[in-house]
Write a protein that holds these residues in place. Sequence first.
Motif, mmCIF file in Angstrom:
data_model
loop_
_atom_site.group_PDB
_atom_site.id
_atom_site.type_symbol
_atom_site.label_atom_id
_atom_site.label_comp_id
_atom_site.label_asym_id
_atom_site.label_seq_id
_atom_site.Cartn_x
_atom_site.Cartn_y
_atom_site.Cartn_z
ATOM 1 N N VAL B 6 1.036 -1.327 0.010
ATOM 2 C CA VAL B 6 -0.060 -0.063 0.057
ATOM 3 C C VAL B 6 1.169 1.122 0.075
ATOM 4 O O VAL B 6 1.914 1.222 0.753
ATOM 5 N N GLY B 7 0.514 2.197 -0.736
ATOM 6 C CA GLY B 7 1.479 3.264 -0.984
ATOM 7 C C GLY B 7 2.538 3.307 -2.012
ATOM 8 O O GLY B 7 3.305 4.183 -1.989
ATOM 9 N N ARG B 8 2.759 2.149 -2.658
ATOM 10 C CA ARG B 8 3.624 1.936 -3.744
ATOM 11 C C ARG B 8 3.388 3.054 -4.733
ATOM 12 O O ARG B 8 2.235 3.527 -4.829
ATOM 13 N N VAL B 10 3.330 5.029 -8.290
ATOM 14 C CA VAL B 10 2.573 5.199 -9.580
ATOM 15 C C VAL B 10 2.573 3.572 -10.393
ATOM 16 O O VAL B 10 3.910 3.076 -10.383
ATOM 17 N N LEU B 11 1.588 2.876 -10.586
ATOM 18 C CA LEU B 11 1.512 1.753 -10.946
ATOM 19 C C LEU B 11 1.523 1.655 -12.713
ATOM 20 O O LEU B 11 0.986 2.633 -13.370
ATOM 21 N N HIS B 46 -7.021 -6.808 -6.951
ATOM 22 C CA HIS B 46 -7.288 -6.844 -8.099
ATOM 23 C C HIS B 46 -6.239 -6.339 -9.323
ATOM 24 O O HIS B 46 -5.496 -5.695 -8.668
ATOM 25 N N ASP B 48 -5.880 -4.740 -13.269
ATOM 26 C CA ASP B 48 -6.612 -4.218 -14.355
ATOM 27 C C ASP B 48 -5.879 -4.883 -15.636
ATOM 28 O O ASP B 48 -4.622 -4.884 -15.682
ATOM 29 N N ARG B 107 -1.930 -4.192 -15.000
ATOM 30 C CA ARG B 107 -1.273 -3.333 -13.999
ATOM 31 C C ARG B 107 -1.939 -3.480 -12.714
ATOM 32 O O ARG B 107 -3.101 -3.908 -12.330
ATOM 33 N N ILE B 110 -3.643 -3.665 -7.352
ATOM 34 C CA ILE B 110 -4.601 -2.652 -6.889
ATOM 35 C C ILE B 110 -5.523 -2.899 -5.682
ATOM 36 O O ILE B 110 -6.102 -3.971 -5.511
ATOM 37 N N GLY B 111 -5.819 -1.773 -5.108
ATOM 38 C CA GLY B 111 -6.733 -2.011 -3.629
ATOM 39 C C GLY B 111 -5.989 -2.203 -2.542
ATOM 40 O O GLY B 111 -5.152 -3.058 -2.344
ATOM 41 N N GLY B 112 -6.221 -1.158 -1.576
ATOM 42 C CA GLY B 112 -5.606 -1.368 -0.200
ATOM 43 C C GLY B 112 -6.786 -1.468 0.887
ATOM 44 O O GLY B 112 -6.344 -1.465 1.918
ATOM 45 N N TRP B 113 -7.827 -1.740 0.496
ATOM 46 C CA TRP B 113 -8.883 -1.625 1.548
ATOM 47 C C TRP B 113 -9.583 -3.007 1.823
ATOM 48 O O TRP B 113 -9.607 -3.611 2.706
ATOM 49 N N PHE B 114 -9.932 -3.585 0.621
ATOM 50 C CA PHE B 114 -10.608 -5.001 0.628
ATOM 51 C C PHE B 114 -9.636 -6.092 0.611
ATOM 52 O O PHE B 114 -9.518 -6.813 -0.322
#
Lengths: 90, 257
Positions: B6-8, B10-11, B46, B48, B107, B110-114
């Motif tokens: 988390v906080g990485r 730019v993807l 997840h 993209d 890419r 993604i996602g740092g909450w779920f």
Amino acid sequence: MSTLQGNDFEDGNVLGGPFAEIFVHDLTAATGRCRFCGLDGPMAAVHVYARAPGVVVRCPGCQEVLMRLVSTPRGLELDASGLAHLSWRL
Amino acid sequence: MTSELVGRAVLGWRVAELVESWPETASARALVLGVPDWPGHRAGQHVDLRLTGPDGYTTERSYSLASPAARSPGGWRLQLVVQRVQDGEVSPYLTDVFAAGNLIEVRGPIGGWFVWSPREGGGAPVLLVAGGSGIVPLMSMIRERRFRRDRTPFRLVYSLRTQADELFADELNRPGIGDGGVETFVVRTREDSPRSGRPAGRISAADLAAWGWPADFAPRCFVCGPTGFVEEVARLLLSLGHSPDDIKTERFGPSGP
């Protein structure tokens, strides 16, 4: 394409990819505050309408628009005027 | 959030190669992508995928990761499950045309909450509630628990139309080594469930009360599925006394992933 209906939205979990082009930190891990109703909550829980031109982000409490991200021939445009505050715990 | 993921910064897009694929159901296909320089991911995240046509037109879709970040001798492997969407633009290509050796852009993570990891939550039990292909990120959590040899008590309530729609059926119905403490209950909306004696019908408060955890246990709840399903389950969990702070949801919109 289906007709838009009242619950035709996704949630903030889908924002991570598109907003990675703008924010260094993951937007889905942030907490945001709505400028209209004051709701403070995870950005992962906002309502996202991605079938509009661009991405429209609405408050899950009052449905006002928090953010709009539009890709145009001139570039990327972000309107985040519905947000009073964004915070990340790092 | 304490994860290094988390906080990485730019993807960017990476090139992935389809290593293998197999049918999970008549309309869903599991894909294993090989990504040489994957940074790792957490259960529930997840990716993209981006397709580019010969004329340069590009389109993107989000797919949940189905398995923990594991590096094999051949490099990093990511597993996804793609449900074919009728009249879809991307999913019919991924399920019917995309073949081993083909390349695609990815890419993520993604996602740092779920997300779930064994180190969080101080041993609170976990309730997973899946609607249809919403099982995918939740399966990732079950597999992460096994992979990390974690023993957090898990309960899964999995709602689907018919038995033929069940993803990961073998793995869920015949728990293997490391899955002790994971209990699975399947709710069918369009046919009866002979084994449990449950008649066909949508998920109810009674199902969640019988097969979930008591609210007193303060379980962490993860709910994933179509928007209407997620709204309904979140409402039912609140009505059973669960705290909003313990309920994390992920909706995948009207068309499905």
